[in-house]
Design a protein around this motif. Structure first.
Motif, PDB file in Angstrom:
ATOM      1  N   SER A 164       5.767  13.586  -1.608  1.00 35.77           N
ATOM      2  CA  SER A 164       4.632  14.160  -2.323  1.00 35.77           C
ATOM      3  C   SER A 164       3.599  12.675  -2.534  1.00 35.77           C
ATOM      4  O   SER A 164       4.029  11.833  -3.295  1.00 35.77           O
ATOM      5  N   ASP A 165       2.532  12.860  -1.636  1.00 36.56           N
ATOM      6  CA  ASP A 165       1.456  11.793  -1.562  1.00 36.56           C
ATOM      7  C   ASP A 165       0.590  11.977  -2.873  1.00 36.56           C
ATOM      8  O   ASP A 165      -0.080  12.844  -2.875  1.00 36.56           O
ATOM      9  N   GLU A 166       0.726  11.125  -4.013  1.00 32.11           N
ATOM     10  CA  GLU A 166      -0.117  11.420  -5.006  1.00 32.11           C
ATOM     11  C   GLU A 166      -1.021  10.260  -5.493  1.00 32.11           C
ATOM     12  O   GLU A 166      -1.331   9.907  -6.306  1.00 32.11           O
ATOM     13  N   VAL A 167      -1.717   9.603  -4.019  1.00 27.38           N
ATOM     14  CA  VAL A 167      -2.678   8.488  -4.325  1.00 27.38           C
ATOM     15  C   VAL A 167      -3.948   8.936  -4.922  1.00 27.38           C
ATOM     16  O   VAL A 167      -4.631   8.260  -5.621  1.00 27.38           O
ATOM     17  N   TYR A 168      -4.015  10.484  -5.155  1.00 30.77           N
ATOM     18  CA  TYR A 168      -5.437  10.898  -5.633  1.00 30.77           C
ATOM     19  C   TYR A 168      -5.083  11.513  -6.964  1.00 30.77           C
ATOM     20  O   TYR A 168      -5.984  12.131  -7.400  1.00 30.77           O
ATOM     21  N   ARG A 169      -3.956  11.310  -7.470  1.00 36.60           N
ATOM     22  CA  ARG A 169      -3.423  11.914  -8.718  1.00 36.60           C
ATOM     23  C   ARG A 169      -4.616  12.267  -9.771  1.00 36.60           C
ATOM     24  O   ARG A 169      -4.813  13.336 -10.251  1.00 36.60           O
TER      25      ARG A 169
ATOM     26  N   GLY B 270       0.955  -1.087  -0.122  1.00 31.31           N
ATOM     27  CA  GLY B 270       0.033  -0.032   0.039  1.00 31.31           C
ATOM     28  C   GLY B 270       1.019   1.264   0.060  1.00 31.31           C
ATOM     29  O   GLY B 270       2.138   1.282   0.213  1.00 31.31           O
ATOM     30  N   GLY B 271       0.153   2.310  -0.171  1.00 30.42           N
ATOM     31  CA  GLY B 271       0.905   3.821  -0.065  1.00 30.42           C
ATOM     32  C   GLY B 271       1.404   3.617   1.385  1.00 30.42           C
ATOM     33  O   GLY B 271       2.364   4.514   1.630  1.00 30.42           O
ATOM     34  N   SER B 272       0.616   3.291   2.359  1.00 34.43           N
ATOM     35  CA  SER B 272       0.890   3.400   3.622  1.00 34.43           C
ATOM     36  C   SER B 272       2.274   3.077   3.842  1.00 34.43           C
ATOM     37  O   SER B 272       3.110   3.755   4.734  1.00 34.43           O
ATOM     38  N   GLU B 273       2.853   1.880   3.288  1.00 33.39           N
ATOM     39  CA  GLU B 273       3.842   1.381   3.672  1.00 33.39           C
ATOM     40  C   GLU B 273       5.103   2.404   3.096  1.00 33.39           C
ATOM     41  O   GLU B 273       6.138   2.445   3.590  1.00 33.39           O
TER      42      GLU B 273
ATOM     43  N   ASP C 240       2.756   6.511  -4.015  1.00 32.25           N
ATOM     44  CA  ASP C 240       1.609   6.092  -4.928  1.00 32.25           C
ATOM     45  C   ASP C 240       0.866   4.977  -4.560  1.00 32.25           C
ATOM     46  O   ASP C 240       1.325   4.118  -3.551  1.00 32.25           O
ATOM     47  N   SER C 241      -0.307   4.448  -4.988  1.00 34.34           N
ATOM     48  CA  SER C 241      -1.170   3.497  -4.572  1.00 34.34           C
ATOM     49  C   SER C 241      -2.227   3.146  -5.585  1.00 34.34           C
ATOM     50  O   SER C 241      -2.639   3.501  -6.584  1.00 34.34           O
ATOM     51  N   VAL C 242      -2.468   1.738  -5.514  1.00 38.08           N
ATOM     52  CA  VAL C 242      -3.516   0.971  -6.489  1.00 38.08           C
ATOM     53  C   VAL C 242      -4.979   1.490  -5.848  1.00 38.08           C
ATOM     54  O   VAL C 242      -5.887   1.456  -6.494  1.00 38.08           O
ATOM     55  N   SER C 243      -4.992   1.738  -4.385  1.00 38.79           N
ATOM     56  CA  SER C 243      -6.029   1.548  -3.580  1.00 38.79           C
ATOM     57  C   SER C 243      -7.334   2.592  -4.175  1.00 38.79           C
ATOM     58  O   SER C 243      -8.327   2.003  -4.391  1.00 38.79           O
ATOM     59  N   LYS C 244      -7.000   3.665  -4.574  1.00 38.06           N
ATOM     60  CA  LYS C 244      -7.996   4.626  -4.986  1.00 38.06           C
ATOM     61  C   LYS C 244      -8.080   4.641  -6.214  1.00 38.06           C
ATOM     62  O   LYS C 244      -9.299   4.670  -6.882  1.00 38.06           O
TER      63      LYS C 244
HETATM   64  C1  LIG Z   1      -3.590  10.800   1.414  1.00 39.43           C
HETATM   65  C2  LIG Z   1      -3.529   9.047   1.546  1.00 39.43           C
HETATM   66  N1  LIG Z   1      -2.368   8.489   1.434  1.00 39.43           N
HETATM   67  C3  LIG Z   1      -2.375   7.242   1.344  1.00 39.43           C
HETATM   68  C4  LIG Z   1      -3.101   6.445   1.818  1.00 39.43           C
HETATM   69  C5  LIG Z   1      -2.773   4.944   1.956  1.00 39.43           C
HETATM   70  O1  LIG Z   1      -3.554   4.407   1.131  1.00 39.43           O
HETATM   71  P1  LIG Z   1      -2.971   2.648   0.950  1.00 39.43           P
HETATM   72  O2  LIG Z   1      -2.244   2.103   2.083  1.00 39.43           O
HETATM   73  O3  LIG Z   1      -4.390   1.878   0.902  1.00 39.43           O
HETATM   74  O4  LIG Z   1      -2.379   2.688  -0.386  1.00 39.43           O
HETATM   75  C6  LIG Z   1      -4.559   6.970   1.957  1.00 39.43           C
HETATM   76  C7  LIG Z   1      -5.552   6.206   2.299  1.00 39.43           C
HETATM   77  O5  LIG Z   1      -6.786   6.615   2.534  1.00 39.43           O
HETATM   78  C8  LIG Z   1      -4.699   8.496   1.845  1.00 39.43           C
HETATM   79  O6  LIG Z   1      -5.706   9.076   2.170  1.00 39.43           O
END
Ligand SMILES: Cc1ncc(COP(=O)(O)O)c(C=O)c1O
Length: 405
Positions: free
Chosen positions: A206-211, A103-106, A238-242
């Motif tokens: 730069s957290d771009e998970v909502y790009r 995840g983006g979390s790690e 980055d992340s595939v989550s969203k």
């Molecule tokens: C701004 C932001 N960064 C990172 C994450 C982490 O996402 P994930 O670990 O699911 O990739 C989230 C999840 O809601 C988020 O809102």
């Protein structure tokens, strides 16, 4: 001898997004329907090609993968990032600069751990994504906040960053499009902030998970990877989550052209052996999702945003501005303590068997007292459900004994 958890464990902050869940569970157990506006769990279907890939995974042994992620996925990710820019003077991203994470979390945890030592500090713009503070706290890193305001769309300026950088600051964490504000940074501002960081010897994470989630027609939010001169200080998350509505896949990545940061993050990655193998296989397939599918979802979110803002602003005493991106917004309520109100909504109130859940916003601020009368709302439900949630909120506020006006 009595056994105690660590101080760091005791002092950890419960997630403001999830900490009221027991109240919601209890409400559901009583037969109530709860509209979840508290959490960014999209209801959009995961791309069929990604779900197909899960079905077609047929390795005979579910073995560990490479700590840095599979070569095929890292190559495909590098191609994807390189496709986000026009031909430019900035060197292309190489697969060896992409580290696949859980995840983006790690990726965020690795970024903080690779840039800060114990007792050092990350800067964030408040209101911020609360887990930034949570990750830092686990690592013994301090969080210092620069306050932004709804009056100018929660904008963060290079001057604010310059003024906030102190002797212990090692990294600035930004999210654009932002959670919880929905603010989107333009390229000039991103570059100016990056130059301030670079000149002060501070990394820009730069957290771009909502790009992709930008609603004003200007396409994707600009990426730190393509701002000239920031090559050594920029770390992209980055992340595939969203993007693919695949939060359960637990696949993200850290991308940096700084070889020392990459090497440090890779050592952290080796300690957890490998990111999920099957999910990477599916995430690789997700990268083939046609842009038209993504565009249709973005149009859907825009309708949801507009419906929620209209519904909220029609309620007397409620204030909410239209966010430019992501799928969240900050909402001011006419109550003295938004957390108490949120609990009351779940414990005491109902409108024909229905209630609504928000995330109290004080946990999105580091400065004590801020966000007390605010909640964060996520527009991850269909328009009729969002409209109904606003009706429930309006009735709840009208009935709330501690309402302010
Ligand atoms: C701004 C932001 N960064 C990172 C994450 C982490 O996402 P994930 O670990 O699911 O990739 C989230 C999840 O809601 C988020 O809102």
């Amino acid at each position: 001898m009595a056994l105690h958890p660590s101080l760091r464990g005791k002092n950890a902050q419960a997630s403001p997004i999830r900490r009221l869940s027991p109240y919601a569970d209890a409400a559901k157990a009583r037969g109530m329907r709860v509209f979840h506006l508290n959490i960014g769990q999209p209801d959009i279907p995961t791309p069929p090609r990604m779900l197909e890939a899960y079905r077609h995974f047929d390795d005979k042994v579910l073995a560990y993968g490479a700590s840095e992620g599979s070569a095929a996925y890292r190559t495909a990710l590098a191609n994807y990032y390189n496709s986000l820019t026009q031909p430019s003077a900035i060197p292309a991203i190489l697969p060896s600069q992409v580290l696949v994470t859980v995840g983006g979390s790690e990726a965020l945890q690795f970024a903080i751990a690779a840039t800060c030592d114990i007792g050092e500090e990350i800067l964030v713009a408040e209101p911020y994504y609360p887990n930034y503070k949570g990750f830092a706290q686990i690592l013994g890193v301090e969080t210092r906040a620069i306050t932004t305001s709804s009056s100018n769309g929660f904008a963060l300026s290079a001057d604010q960053v310059r003024a906030a950088i102190g002797p212990k600051t090692r990294a600035l964490l930004i999210s654009s499009p932002g959670n919880p504000t929905g603010a989107v940074m333009d390229a000039a501002n991103l570059r100016a902030i990056g130059e301030v960081c670079r000149d002060a010897g501070v990394f820009l994470v730069s957290d771009e998970v909502y790009r992709d989630f930008v609603y004003d027609g200007s396409g994707r939010a600009p990426s730190v990877l393509w701002q000239p001169g920031l090559e050594s200080c920029a770390i992209q998350i980055d992340s595939v989550s969203k993007r693919y509505s695949a939060c359960g896949a637990r696949v993200g990545c850290l991308v940096t052209r700084n070889p020392e940061i990459y090497a440090a993050a890779l050592k952290f990655a080796q300690t957890r052996l490998s990111p999920p193998v099957v999910d990477q296989f599916a995430a690789l397939a997700a990268l083939e999702t046609p842009q038209s599918e993504t565009d249709a979802h973005i149009a859907d979110y825009k309708r949801r945003r507009d419906a929620l803002v209209a519904g909220l602003c029609a309620i007397p005493g409620v204030r909410a501005a239209t966010p430019a991106g992501a799928f969240y917004l900050m909402v001011e309520l006419p109550v003295p303590d938004a957390e108490k109100f949120c609990i009351w909504l779940l414990e005491t109130f109902q409108l024909a068997g229905e209630t609504v859940m928000f995330a109290p916003a004080d946990g999105f601020y580091a400065t004590p007292g801020l966000g007390k009368n605010q909640v964060r709302a996520a527009y991850v439900l269909e328009v009729p459900k969002l409209q109904r949630a606003c009706e429930v909120l309006a009735a709840g506020l009208a009935a709330y004994p501690d309402r302010l006006n």
